[in-house]
Design a protein around this motif. Sequence first.
Motif, PDB file in Angstrom:
ATOM      1  N   ALA A   1     -27.842 -14.063 -41.654  1.00 34.99           N
ATOM      2  CA  ALA A   1     -27.740 -13.669 -40.370  1.00 34.99           C
ATOM      3  C   ALA A   1     -27.421 -14.819 -39.675  1.00 34.99           C
ATOM      4  CB  ALA A   1     -29.047 -13.004 -40.044  1.00 34.99           C
ATOM      5  N   ARG A   2     -28.056 -15.828 -39.976  1.00 39.63           N
ATOM      6  CA  ARG A   2     -27.780 -17.341 -39.275  1.00 39.63           C
ATOM      7  C   ARG A   2     -26.225 -17.741 -39.603  1.00 39.63           C
ATOM      8  NH1 ARG A   2     -29.979 -19.179 -35.227  1.00 39.63           N
ATOM      9  NH2 ARG A   2     -32.239 -19.283 -36.136  1.00 39.63           N
ATOM     10  N   ARG A   3     -25.784 -17.419 -40.855  1.00 34.63           N
ATOM     11  CA  ARG A   3     -24.346 -17.863 -41.175  1.00 34.63           C
ATOM     12  C   ARG A   3     -23.436 -16.818 -40.245  1.00 34.63           C
ATOM     13  NH1 ARG A   3     -23.621 -17.219 -47.290  1.00 34.63           N
ATOM     14  NH2 ARG A   3     -21.785 -18.347 -47.010  1.00 34.63           N
ATOM     15  N   LEU A   4     -23.632 -15.689 -40.139  1.00 38.35           N
ATOM     16  CA  LEU A   4     -23.069 -14.737 -39.194  1.00 38.35           C
ATOM     17  C   LEU A   4     -22.838 -15.002 -37.900  1.00 38.35           C
ATOM     18  CD1 LEU A   4     -23.997 -11.432 -41.077  1.00 38.35           C
ATOM     19  CD2 LEU A   4     -21.558 -12.346 -41.019  1.00 38.35           C
ATOM     20  N   GLN A   5     -24.016 -15.402 -37.456  1.00 34.20           N
ATOM     21  CA  GLN A   5     -24.310 -16.005 -36.041  1.00 34.20           C
ATOM     22  C   GLN A   5     -23.450 -17.318 -35.620  1.00 34.20           C
ATOM     23  OE1 GLN A   5     -26.277 -18.723 -35.081  1.00 34.20           O
ATOM     24  NE2 GLN A   5     -26.030 -18.687 -32.777  1.00 34.20           N
ATOM     25  N   GLN A   6     -23.474 -17.986 -36.744  1.00 29.23           N
ATOM     26  CA  GLN A   6     -22.512 -19.298 -36.566  1.00 29.23           C
ATOM     27  C   GLN A   6     -21.027 -19.117 -36.462  1.00 29.23           C
ATOM     28  OE1 GLN A   6     -24.460 -21.724 -39.742  1.00 29.23           O
ATOM     29  NE2 GLN A   6     -26.147 -22.221 -38.483  1.00 29.23           N
ATOM     30  N   VAL A   7     -20.757 -18.068 -37.122  1.00 32.78           N
ATOM     31  CA  VAL A   7     -19.193 -17.914 -37.146  1.00 32.78           C
ATOM     32  C   VAL A   7     -18.910 -16.785 -35.798  1.00 32.78           C
ATOM     33  CG1 VAL A   7     -18.541 -18.160 -39.575  1.00 32.78           C
ATOM     34  CG2 VAL A   7     -19.074 -15.796 -38.421  1.00 32.78           C
ATOM     35  N   GLY A   8     -19.925 -16.608 -34.861  1.00 38.09           N
ATOM     36  CA  GLY A   8     -19.640 -16.141 -33.707  1.00 38.09           C
ATOM     37  C   GLY A   8     -19.798 -14.568 -33.427  1.00 38.09           C
ATOM     38  N   VAL A   9     -20.390 -13.768 -34.332  1.00 42.50           N
ATOM     39  CA  VAL A   9     -20.391 -12.439 -34.166  1.00 42.50           C
ATOM     40  C   VAL A   9     -21.500 -12.273 -33.059  1.00 42.50           C
ATOM     41  CG1 VAL A   9     -20.215 -12.017 -36.623  1.00 42.50           C
ATOM     42  CG2 VAL A   9     -22.625 -12.072 -36.016  1.00 42.50           C
ATOM     43  N   ALA A  10     -21.395 -11.195 -32.257  1.00 42.10           N
ATOM     44  CA  ALA A  10     -22.130 -10.981 -30.990  1.00 42.10           C
ATOM     45  C   ALA A  10     -23.301 -10.112 -31.390  1.00 42.10           C
ATOM     46  CB  ALA A  10     -20.981 -10.030 -30.153  1.00 42.10           C
ATOM     47  N   ALA A  11     -23.370  -9.444 -32.738  1.00 38.42           N
ATOM     48  CA  ALA A  11     -24.563  -8.727 -32.914  1.00 38.42           C
ATOM     49  C   ALA A  11     -24.705  -8.544 -34.363  1.00 38.42           C
ATOM     50  CB  ALA A  11     -24.680  -7.456 -32.201  1.00 38.42           C
ATOM     51  N   ILE A  12     -25.787  -8.284 -34.835  1.00 38.55           N
ATOM     52  CA  ILE A  12     -25.912  -7.843 -36.258  1.00 38.55           C
ATOM     53  C   ILE A  12     -26.605  -6.514 -36.580  1.00 38.55           C
ATOM     54  CG2 ILE A  12     -27.288  -8.375 -38.448  1.00 38.55           C
ATOM     55  CD1 ILE A  12     -26.761 -11.447 -37.564  1.00 38.55           C
ATOM     56  N   ASP A  13     -26.030  -5.612 -37.406  1.00 38.38           N
ATOM     57  CA  ASP A  13     -26.542  -4.336 -37.535  1.00 38.38           C
ATOM     58  C   ASP A  13     -27.109  -4.464 -38.950  1.00 38.38           C
ATOM     59  OD1 ASP A  13     -27.099  -1.806 -38.635  1.00 38.38           O
ATOM     60  OD2 ASP A  13     -25.757  -0.948 -37.250  1.00 38.38           O
ATOM     61  N   VAL A  14     -28.482  -4.387 -39.203  1.00 45.81           N
ATOM     62  CA  VAL A  14     -29.095  -4.867 -40.375  1.00 45.81           C
ATOM     63  C   VAL A  14     -28.726  -3.838 -41.517  1.00 45.81           C
ATOM     64  CG1 VAL A  14     -31.025  -5.969 -39.467  1.00 45.81           C
ATOM     65  CG2 VAL A  14     -31.398  -3.476 -40.226  1.00 45.81           C
ATOM     66  N   GLY A  15     -28.471  -2.795 -41.295  1.00 43.70           N
ATOM     67  CA  GLY A  15     -28.002  -1.557 -42.035  1.00 43.70           C
ATOM     68  C   GLY A  15     -28.875  -1.627 -43.682  1.00 43.70           C
ATOM     69  N   GLY A  16     -30.168  -1.702 -43.477  1.00 42.89           N
ATOM     70  CA  GLY A  16     -31.044  -1.759 -44.346  1.00 42.89           C
ATOM     71  C   GLY A  16     -31.050  -0.933 -45.416  1.00 42.89           C
ATOM     72  N   ALA A  17     -31.726  -1.238 -46.481  1.00 41.02           N
ATOM     73  CA  ALA A  17     -32.159   0.025 -47.575  1.00 41.02           C
ATOM     74  C   ALA A  17     -33.511   0.727 -47.237  1.00 41.02           C
ATOM     75  CB  ALA A  17     -32.597  -0.547 -48.951  1.00 41.02           C
ATOM     76  N   GLY A  18     -33.210   2.137 -47.499  1.00 39.45           N
ATOM     77  CA  GLY A  18     -34.023   3.217 -47.283  1.00 39.45           C
ATOM     78  C   GLY A  18     -33.898   4.227 -46.523  1.00 39.45           C
ATOM     79  N   GLY A  19     -32.540   4.321 -45.733  1.00 37.82           N
ATOM     80  CA  GLY A  19     -31.898   5.469 -45.588  1.00 37.82           C
ATOM     81  C   GLY A  19     -30.812   6.074 -46.264  1.00 37.82           C
ATOM     82  N   THR A  20     -29.731   6.496 -45.865  1.00 40.73           N
ATOM     83  CA  THR A  20     -28.397   6.846 -46.726  1.00 40.73           C
ATOM     84  C   THR A  20     -28.294   5.915 -47.639  1.00 40.73           C
ATOM     85  OG1 THR A  20     -27.769   8.140 -44.770  1.00 40.73           O
ATOM     86  CG2 THR A  20     -26.148   7.780 -46.410  1.00 40.73           C
ATOM     87  N   SER A  21     -27.996   6.341 -48.902  1.00 39.35           N
ATOM     88  CA  SER A  21     -27.876   5.096 -50.135  1.00 39.35           C
ATOM     89  C   SER A  21     -26.230   5.322 -50.552  1.00 39.35           C
ATOM     90  CB  SER A  21     -28.880   5.604 -51.006  1.00 39.35           C
ATOM     91  OG  SER A  21     -28.308   4.867 -52.179  1.00 39.35           O
ATOM     92  N   MET A  22     -25.358   4.597 -49.986  1.00 39.44           N
ATOM     93  CA  MET A  22     -24.232   4.623 -50.613  1.00 39.44           C
ATOM     94  C   MET A  22     -24.130   4.521 -52.012  1.00 39.44           C
ATOM     95  SD  MET A  22     -22.498   5.118 -47.889  1.00 39.44           S
ATOM     96  CE  MET A  22     -20.789   5.356 -48.258  1.00 39.44           C
ATOM     97  N   VAL A  23     -25.031   3.954 -52.703  1.00 42.21           N
ATOM     98  CA  VAL A  23     -25.262   4.000 -54.067  1.00 42.21           C
ATOM     99  C   VAL A  23     -25.403   5.175 -54.724  1.00 42.21           C
ATOM    100  CG1 VAL A  23     -26.583   2.995 -56.026  1.00 42.21           C
ATOM    101  CG2 VAL A  23     -26.142   1.306 -54.033  1.00 42.21           C
ATOM    102  N   LYS A  24     -26.262   6.083 -53.984  1.00 46.69           N
ATOM    103  CA  LYS A  24     -26.453   7.408 -54.459  1.00 46.69           C
ATOM    104  C   LYS A  24     -25.132   8.061 -54.407  1.00 46.69           C
ATOM    105  CE  LYS A  24     -31.037   9.432 -54.953  1.00 46.69           C
ATOM    106  NZ  LYS A  24     -31.859  10.287 -53.996  1.00 46.69           N
ATOM    107  N   ILE A  25     -24.562   8.011 -53.166  1.00 45.90           N
ATOM    108  CA  ILE A  25     -23.241   8.915 -53.064  1.00 45.90           C
ATOM    109  C   ILE A  25     -22.259   8.257 -54.029  1.00 45.90           C
ATOM    110  CG2 ILE A  25     -21.399   9.064 -51.652  1.00 45.90           C
ATOM    111  CD1 ILE A  25     -23.541   9.082 -49.132  1.00 45.90           C
ATOM    112  N   GLU A  26     -22.202   7.084 -54.366  1.00 47.03           N
ATOM    113  CA  GLU A  26     -21.136   6.806 -55.453  1.00 47.03           C
ATOM    114  C   GLU A  26     -21.690   7.208 -56.871  1.00 47.03           C
ATOM    115  OE1 GLU A  26     -18.362   5.590 -55.180  1.00 47.03           O
ATOM    116  OE2 GLU A  26     -18.519   4.652 -53.150  1.00 47.03           O
ATOM    117  N   GLY A  27     -23.122   7.133 -57.103  1.00 51.78           N
ATOM    118  CA  GLY A  27     -23.552   7.859 -58.308  1.00 51.78           C
ATOM    119  C   GLY A  27     -23.284   9.219 -58.558  1.00 51.78           C
TER     120      GLY A  27
END
Length: 363
Positions: free
Chosen positions: A213-239
Amino acid sequence: MTHEERVDLISSRKLEHLQLALHGDAESDLGLNWNEVRLVHNCLPEMDLADVDLQTDFLGQTVSAPIWITGMTGGHERAARINRRLAVAAERHGLAMGLGSQRAGLFDPDLMATYRVARDVAPHAVLVANIGAPQLVPQSDAPALELHDIRAIVESVEAQALAIHLNFLQEMVQPEGDRNARGVLEAIGEVVRSVGVPVMAKETGAGISREQARRLQQVGVAAIDVGGAGGTSMVKIEGAREGQRSNGHVSMAEAFGRWGIPTTASILETRHCGVPVIATGGVRSGVDAARAIALGAAAVGVGLPFLMAADAGEAELDLVIQQFITELRRALFLTGSRTPEELQGQGAVVLGDLSTWKKQRGL
Ligand SMILES: Cc1cc2nc3c(=O)[nH]c(=O)nc-3n(C[C@H](O)[C@H](O)[C@H](O)COP(=O)(O)O)c2cc1C
């Protein structure tokens, strides 16, 4: 691979993702124990429910509530119908809305309409354009997109912001996935400097740690969407896609099925990174949204529940969104918070595994 074959591959993959999300089992097995985040009840809120004001700044724009409809779809006719419904709802409720990855629209101008439909029906809504981080650097079978391509994506929907999605977990389990992540951070920085709208860095199911998150902030992103694990799983969809092709053999998806930083933990990881944190991944009610905000998020994102409701119909989607907003409003009231900012980072007691995560990571 010819240009036409590539367009067909991307478009049919978009349709498969959509169908599997809607009709398959797309939710992560990890589960998100929102019960580990307890809000402290206020028995004397000393306000009228109508005093709760959900208006929020979202990437420099004012939205009616801190809930965004995350970027999910486009690139196929069926996706166009869903984008239309999501955008009508975004306009009606004053919410921000994301588009799915717009790569397909770049390759085939006809498919651009499946994204553009959102702006056509939502002239005032905050729209967030979308492109994958892997497309910003060369891949074995494709060169990096040029900055003018990225600008075209934004302009094609008159977006007020751009989301660059980070999806290397998905790329690792997808048989045809992009494997090169070298140079991505620098490329994000270049887009930030030249695209002319705020850029959000957005994970898609594996979460963002404090360090990244800090590295992303340093290159100037305005916000971070954490898109964390526990909801929709693209791994399951790919599986599920892998299983359909190989008689149920889904080794990669099984091995990586529980990978990722849970959304709740990722909020704690990123909340002091210096830019607003948006919590997406498994937010399933307005009360979950309040919990995420109390942990430190400025807003939340909701994907699958809105996608399913949109597929069912406009009225169904309206109802689901209204329910989220009503629950969030009441949760704010019950914590004595007049605004999301009053609740942000306040009044959450963290229990169980989440508490262990917090301690071990020194958060
Ligand atoms: C069918 C589908 C397609 C998606 N495609 C994209 C995409 O193209 N770009 C992106 O940034 N996120 C994409 N996502 C991820 C969502 O934006 C969101 O991060 C994810 O669904 C987690 O939220 P949820 O648990 O509320 O569904 C997609 C999600 C779904 C369900």
